[in-house]
Design a protein around this motif. Structure first.
Motif, mmCIF file in Angstrom:
data_model
loop_
_atom_site.group_PDB
_atom_site.id
_atom_site.type_symbol
_atom_site.label_atom_id
_atom_site.label_comp_id
_atom_site.label_asym_id
_atom_site.label_seq_id
_atom_site.Cartn_x
_atom_site.Cartn_y
_atom_site.Cartn_z
ATOM 1 N N CYS A 1 0.819 -1.220 0.000
ATOM 2 C CA CYS A 1 0.000 0.000 0.000
ATOM 3 C C CYS A 1 0.848 1.264 0.000
ATOM 4 N N LYS A 2 2.114 1.165 0.381
ATOM 5 C CA LYS A 2 2.978 2.344 0.369
ATOM 6 C C LYS A 2 3.026 2.966 -1.021
ATOM 7 N N ASN A 3 2.993 2.112 -2.052
ATOM 8 C CA ASN A 3 3.074 2.596 -3.427
ATOM 9 C C ASN A 3 1.712 2.743 -4.093
ATOM 10 N N LEU A 4 0.659 2.544 -3.321
ATOM 11 C CA LEU A 4 -0.692 2.680 -3.861
ATOM 12 C C LEU A 4 -1.418 3.916 -3.346
ATOM 13 N N LEU A 5 -0.916 4.489 -2.252
ATOM 14 C CA LEU A 5 -1.627 5.594 -1.616
ATOM 15 C C LEU A 5 -1.280 6.943 -2.227
ATOM 16 N N ALA A 6 -2.306 7.757 -2.401
ATOM 17 C CA ALA A 6 -2.093 9.163 -2.720
ATOM 18 C C ALA A 6 -1.560 9.868 -1.469
ATOM 19 N N ASP A 7 -1.131 11.107 -1.632
ATOM 20 C CA ASP A 7 -0.637 11.863 -0.478
ATOM 21 C C ASP A 7 -1.709 11.912 0.616
ATOM 22 N N ASP A 8 -1.293 11.627 1.835
ATOM 23 C CA ASP A 8 -2.186 11.635 2.997
ATOM 24 C C ASP A 8 -3.302 10.594 2.881
ATOM 25 N N GLY A 9 -3.095 9.576 2.065
ATOM 26 C CA GLY A 9 -4.092 8.519 1.940
ATOM 27 C C GLY A 9 -4.200 7.682 3.199
ATOM 28 N N LEU A 10 -5.311 6.959 3.304
ATOM 29 C CA LEU A 10 -5.602 6.144 4.478
ATOM 30 C C LEU A 10 -5.741 4.681 4.088
ATOM 31 N N VAL A 11 -5.359 3.815 5.011
ATOM 32 C CA VAL A 11 -5.604 2.374 4.870
ATOM 33 C C VAL A 11 -6.487 1.929 6.029
ATOM 34 N N TYR A 12 -7.587 1.258 5.690
ATOM 35 C CA TYR A 12 -8.380 0.596 6.729
ATOM 36 C C TYR A 12 -7.890 -0.832 6.812
ATOM 37 N N ALA A 13 -7.468 -1.257 8.004
ATOM 38 C CA ALA A 13 -6.956 -2.612 8.207
ATOM 39 C C ALA A 13 -7.755 -3.294 9.302
ATOM 40 N N GLU A 14 -8.153 -4.527 9.032
ATOM 41 C CA GLU A 14 -8.936 -5.310 9.987
ATOM 42 C C GLU A 14 -8.214 -6.609 10.262
#
Length: 214
Positions: A156-169
């Motif tokens: 996800c480091k290379n998938l996120l836009a600036d200040d993007g969020l990841v929801y992890a469960e």
């Protein structure tokens, strides 16, 4: 001597046959849940909390959000984001009946902002990153106990836009502070928890890259 009563085996309840979209244009619409291995939709209570978090952080502005639901399953997370006005939602799953059902729901809801793709999550994420695709929000809700979260989160480091969020469960707490005093594992070290909570056996987080790791 009096005999001890026999222990009654404890059975986990089966996954629900359907879940409901909580908010937005398709509020209260139902999503069917297939009886598939590892498929367990994010509980309503958890989804409500998570989307409240995101609404607060984004001031309710979903119109510029491109979202990726990498282990889509029932589509509960992805369709929830689409219902709230996300610009686009890409759902990925590798189980053919699940993908077919997601496509049926997309047609039923006339969800033009949703794209459904069949693919293995890790390979798909790598290919998306190579193509330069970027997302403001990535949902990671993989089957528990298969190390998929620790393998997919680094991608996800290379998938996120600036200040993007990841929801992890996860079915266990993420080891931000290992009890044995060992360092935070490499796959988690670049991330910080913006919000987190627990509901039953479900541990859930909104994650963001640390500024030094972005």
């Amino acid at each position: 001597m009096q005999k001890k009563p026999a222990k009654v085996p404890v059975h986990r309840p089966p996954p629900p046959k359907q879940v409901r979209i909580i908010g937005g244009a398709w509020k209260r619409s139902t999503l069917p849940v297939l009886d598939a291995l590892g498929l367990r939709p994010t509980p309503d209570r958890v989804r409500e909390t998570v989307f409240n978090w995101i609404n607060h952080l984004w001031d309710g502005n979903w119109a510029s959000a491109d979202c990726l639901d990498l282990f889509a399953g029932s589509g509960a997370l992805g369709f929830e984001a689409a219902s709230r006005g996300a610009r686009s939602v890409t759902m990925v799953d590798n189980h053919t009946p699940v993908v077919r059902q997601l496509g049926d729901v997309k047609l039923k809801l006339k969800a033009d902002n949703v794209q459904v793709a069949r693919g293995e999550a890790l390979a798909t994420a790598q290919n998306m990153a190579l193509r330069g695709q970027r997302y403001q929000l990535v949902f990671l809700d993989p089957p528990y106990q298969q190390t998929l979260l620790e393998r997919s989160l680094p991608l996800c480091k290379n998938l996120l836009a600036d200040d993007g969020l990841v929801y992890a469960e996860s079915g266990a707490p993420l080891p931000f502070a290992p009890e044995d005093g060992s360092p935070v594992p490499d796959w988690l070290a670049p991330w910080e928890a913006v919000r987190n909570d627990k509901a039953g056996i479900v541990f859930y987080y909104l994650l963001q890259l640390r500024k030094t790791a972005a």
